[in-house]
Scaffold this motif. Sequence first.
Motif, PDB file in Angstrom:
ATOM      1  N   TYR A  26     -28.305  35.722 -39.997  1.00 47.57           N
ATOM      2  CA  TYR A  26     -28.634  35.134 -40.948  1.00 47.57           C
ATOM      3  C   TYR A  26     -28.020  33.345 -39.842  1.00 47.57           C
ATOM      4  O   TYR A  26     -26.887  33.850 -39.002  1.00 47.57           O
ATOM      5  N   VAL A  27     -28.471  32.419 -41.074  1.00 53.16           N
ATOM      6  CA  VAL A  27     -28.201  30.836 -40.366  1.00 53.16           C
ATOM      7  C   VAL A  27     -27.811  30.380 -41.325  1.00 53.16           C
ATOM      8  O   VAL A  27     -27.904  30.862 -42.211  1.00 53.16           O
ATOM      9  N   ALA A  28     -26.934  29.110 -41.833  1.00 54.01           N
ATOM     10  CA  ALA A  28     -26.211  28.545 -42.481  1.00 54.01           C
ATOM     11  C   ALA A  28     -26.585  27.099 -41.792  1.00 54.01           C
ATOM     12  O   ALA A  28     -26.879  26.323 -41.049  1.00 54.01           O
ATOM     13  N   ILE A  29     -27.455  26.634 -43.144  1.00 52.52           N
ATOM     14  CA  ILE A  29     -27.934  25.053 -43.044  1.00 52.52           C
ATOM     15  C   ILE A  29     -27.500  23.995 -43.612  1.00 52.52           C
ATOM     16  O   ILE A  29     -27.104  24.238 -45.437  1.00 52.52           O
ATOM     17  N   ASP A  30     -26.988  22.512 -42.750  1.00 55.94           N
ATOM     18  CA  ASP A  30     -26.242  21.843 -43.448  1.00 55.94           C
ATOM     19  C   ASP A  30     -26.917  20.569 -43.732  1.00 55.94           C
ATOM     20  O   ASP A  30     -27.645  20.424 -42.132  1.00 55.94           O
ATOM     21  N   GLU A  31     -28.019  20.006 -44.568  1.00 57.58           N
ATOM     22  CA  GLU A  31     -28.649  18.365 -44.210  1.00 57.58           C
ATOM     23  C   GLU A  31     -29.647  19.236 -43.377  1.00 57.58           C
ATOM     24  O   GLU A  31     -29.958  18.012 -42.269  1.00 57.58           O
ATOM     25  N   GLY A  32     -30.206  20.010 -43.508  1.00 57.10           N
ATOM     26  CA  GLY A  32     -31.195  20.552 -43.040  1.00 57.10           C
ATOM     27  C   GLY A  32     -31.203  20.899 -41.419  1.00 57.10           C
ATOM     28  O   GLY A  32     -32.030  21.149 -40.345  1.00 57.10           O
ATOM     29  N   ARG A  33     -30.172  20.714 -40.648  1.00 53.83           N
ATOM     30  CA  ARG A  33     -29.385  21.130 -39.952  1.00 53.83           C
ATOM     31  C   ARG A  33     -29.013  23.210 -39.652  1.00 53.83           C
ATOM     32  O   ARG A  33     -27.676  23.351 -40.383  1.00 53.83           O
ATOM     33  N   ILE A  34     -29.456  23.507 -38.692  1.00 57.27           N
ATOM     34  CA  ILE A  34     -28.507  25.086 -38.246  1.00 57.27           C
ATOM     35  C   ILE A  34     -27.675  24.730 -37.354  1.00 57.27           C
ATOM     36  O   ILE A  34     -26.612  24.618 -36.754  1.00 57.27           O
ATOM     37  N   VAL A  35     -25.932  25.270 -38.885  1.00 57.76           N
ATOM     38  CA  VAL A  35     -24.669  25.134 -38.204  1.00 57.76           C
ATOM     39  C   VAL A  35     -23.478  26.008 -38.169  1.00 57.76           C
ATOM     40  O   VAL A  35     -22.310  26.073 -37.331  1.00 57.76           O
ATOM     41  N   GLY A  36     -24.773  26.904 -38.659  1.00 58.25           N
ATOM     42  CA  GLY A  36     -23.622  28.234 -38.012  1.00 58.25           C
ATOM     43  C   GLY A  36     -24.669  29.310 -38.170  1.00 58.25           C
ATOM     44  O   GLY A  36     -25.185  29.539 -38.603  1.00 58.25           O
ATOM     45  N   THR A  37     -24.247  30.546 -37.746  1.00 59.27           N
ATOM     46  CA  THR A  37     -24.849  31.522 -37.615  1.00 59.27           C
ATOM     47  C   THR A  37     -24.393  33.274 -37.312  1.00 59.27           C
ATOM     48  O   THR A  37     -22.884  33.079 -37.146  1.00 59.27           O
ATOM     49  N   PHE A  38     -24.888  33.624 -38.343  1.00 58.50           N
ATOM     50  CA  PHE A  38     -23.231  35.063 -38.288  1.00 58.50           C
ATOM     51  C   PHE A  38     -24.540  36.883 -38.476  1.00 58.50           C
ATOM     52  O   PHE A  38     -25.347  36.568 -38.677  1.00 58.50           O
ATOM     53  N   TRP A  39     -24.080  38.088 -37.620  1.00 61.21           N
ATOM     54  CA  TRP A  39     -24.543  39.162 -38.443  1.00 61.21           C
ATOM     55  C   TRP A  39     -23.865  40.280 -38.732  1.00 61.21           C
ATOM     56  O   TRP A  39     -22.951  39.963 -39.100  1.00 61.21           O
ATOM     57  N   LEU A  40     -24.585  40.650 -39.704  1.00 59.98           N
ATOM     58  CA  LEU A  40     -24.344  42.423 -40.267  1.00 59.98           C
ATOM     59  C   LEU A  40     -24.154  43.391 -39.353  1.00 59.98           C
ATOM     60  O   LEU A  40     -25.767  43.452 -38.834  1.00 59.98           O
ATOM     61  N   LYS A  41     -23.740  44.540 -39.493  1.00 63.51           N
ATOM     62  CA  LYS A  41     -24.884  45.653 -38.850  1.00 63.51           C
ATOM     63  C   LYS A  41     -23.498  46.379 -38.581  1.00 63.51           C
ATOM     64  O   LYS A  41     -22.209  46.943 -39.937  1.00 63.51           O
ATOM     65  N   GLY A  98     -24.297  57.043 -38.031  1.00 66.03           N
ATOM     66  CA  GLY A  98     -24.392  58.337 -38.486  1.00 66.03           C
ATOM     67  C   GLY A  98     -23.061  57.999 -39.626  1.00 66.03           C
ATOM     68  O   GLY A  98     -22.682  57.239 -40.389  1.00 66.03           O
ATOM     69  N   LEU A  99     -21.985  59.464 -39.738  1.00 61.47           N
ATOM     70  CA  LEU A  99     -20.848  59.428 -40.844  1.00 61.47           C
ATOM     71  C   LEU A  99     -20.049  58.299 -39.967  1.00 61.47           C
ATOM     72  O   LEU A  99     -19.159  58.642 -41.051  1.00 61.47           O
ATOM     73  N   GLY A 100     -20.136  57.354 -39.854  1.00 58.21           N
ATOM     74  CA  GLY A 100     -19.255  56.432 -39.537  1.00 58.21           C
ATOM     75  C   GLY A 100     -20.239  55.011 -40.350  1.00 58.21           C
ATOM     76  O   GLY A 100     -19.684  53.176 -40.323  1.00 58.21           O
ATOM     77  N   ALA A 101     -21.298  55.216 -40.682  1.00 52.57           N
ATOM     78  CA  ALA A 101     -22.571  53.427 -41.035  1.00 52.57           C
ATOM     79  C   ALA A 101     -21.926  53.181 -42.103  1.00 52.57           C
ATOM     80  O   ALA A 101     -22.895  52.005 -42.615  1.00 52.57           O
ATOM     81  N   HIS A 102     -20.933  54.111 -42.809  1.00 52.87           N
ATOM     82  CA  HIS A 102     -20.745  53.172 -44.561  1.00 52.87           C
ATOM     83  C   HIS A 102     -19.688  51.926 -44.152  1.00 52.87           C
ATOM     84  O   HIS A 102     -19.833  51.091 -45.014  1.00 52.87           O
ATOM     85  N   VAL A 103     -19.469  51.659 -42.433  1.00 58.04           N
ATOM     86  CA  VAL A 103     -18.421  50.780 -42.541  1.00 58.04           C
ATOM     87  C   VAL A 103     -18.898  49.356 -41.336  1.00 58.04           C
ATOM     88  O   VAL A 103     -19.450  49.766 -40.559  1.00 58.04           O
ATOM     89  N   ALA A 104     -19.314  48.165 -42.363  1.00 53.37           N
ATOM     90  CA  ALA A 104     -19.745  47.153 -41.174  1.00 53.37           C
ATOM     91  C   ALA A 104     -18.937  46.600 -40.817  1.00 53.37           C
ATOM     92  O   ALA A 104     -18.247  46.035 -40.333  1.00 53.37           O
ATOM     93  N   ASN A 105     -19.980  45.872 -39.596  1.00 53.89           N
ATOM     94  CA  ASN A 105     -19.412  44.729 -39.011  1.00 53.89           C
ATOM     95  C   ASN A 105     -20.189  43.932 -38.310  1.00 53.89           C
ATOM     96  O   ASN A 105     -21.402  43.975 -38.990  1.00 53.89           O
ATOM     97  N   ALA A 106     -19.437  42.867 -38.774  1.00 52.44           N
ATOM     98  CA  ALA A 106     -20.052  41.502 -38.399  1.00 52.44           C
ATOM     99  C   ALA A 106     -19.004  40.353 -36.846  1.00 52.44           C
ATOM    100  O   ALA A 106     -18.716  40.738 -36.673  1.00 52.44           O
TER     101      ALA A 106
END
Lengths: 161, 161
Positions: A52-67, A72-80
Amino acid sequence: MIEIRKAVEDDKPAVWRIIKAVIAGGDTYVYPPDSPEGEMTEYWFAPEKYTYVAIDEGRIVGTFWLKANQPGLGAHVANAAYMVSPDAGGKGIGRQMAEYSLKEARRLGFTAMQFNFVVKSNTVAVKLWQRVGFEIIGEIPDAFDHARHGLTNAYIMYRKL
Amino acid sequence: MIEIRKAVEDDKPAVWRIIKAVIAGGDTYVYPPDSPEGEMTEYWFAPEKYTYVAIDEGRIVGTFWLKANQPGLGAHVANAAYMVSPDAGGKGIGRQMAEYSLKEARRLGFTAMQFNFVVKSNTVAVKLWQRVGFEIIGEIPDAFDHARHGLTNAYIMYRKL
């Protein structure tokens, strides 16, 4: 309010500028300050990640990801992972990305979120995560080779969703 | 005494038989019991890993790998995973692989070793790691979807080298 949306291929140069500025300090992330652009954007936009990206006044000012933190058997817990452009600090962008990502992780079906490596001396990050409900569930001794402090500990943080 | 050596391409079928038998229970590793052979051997023999096999009377009875748990400024801490063929249990193979891997990790320049995900109900593993000097440094609630017990906790374990 900033706008947050899924990142697209064309965002890569702007995301790279943020990554480069954040890792330059060698004080918050394990990626070496001289990490190459291609390697880092490939990592940040990897197929198993929701980026993802975060945009402030038309400019990308932040970013993050989730996965999923585990397969498998541990995939219900997210990391970011999250980065805010150093020249956009103090505007609550980290906080807004944090809250958005928690909602988004829930929507994607995750039932908890875990951070494997929050540098202990990065008190801005530690406090932010605690404010949005994360607890420290572990501490790794000498986990991080900090550019100024040398070997420092890292926290493992967790919250239910 | 068993023999331990670096794994080679030709070991893949024997390593796969062990992986398949170990993950069949759905009680110790996150990889689903129906994980495909190619995916699992590719993972176990990934380029960033040092992969080993343990041989008893000419037969591969165990396997493990070592790698950096984090890139760059966290790459001095090793991570590892171990599997023993269920039909070779009780012979101390896990213990011998554990001790070998600690020496080998030290030789490779790592200064500590961390396990990110030791299923709490896997008491054989938890006790083995404690016997060779690991401590529990964290506990992740409901981290593992155990085939019989449902959601169970996982430990994070660590020792200096």
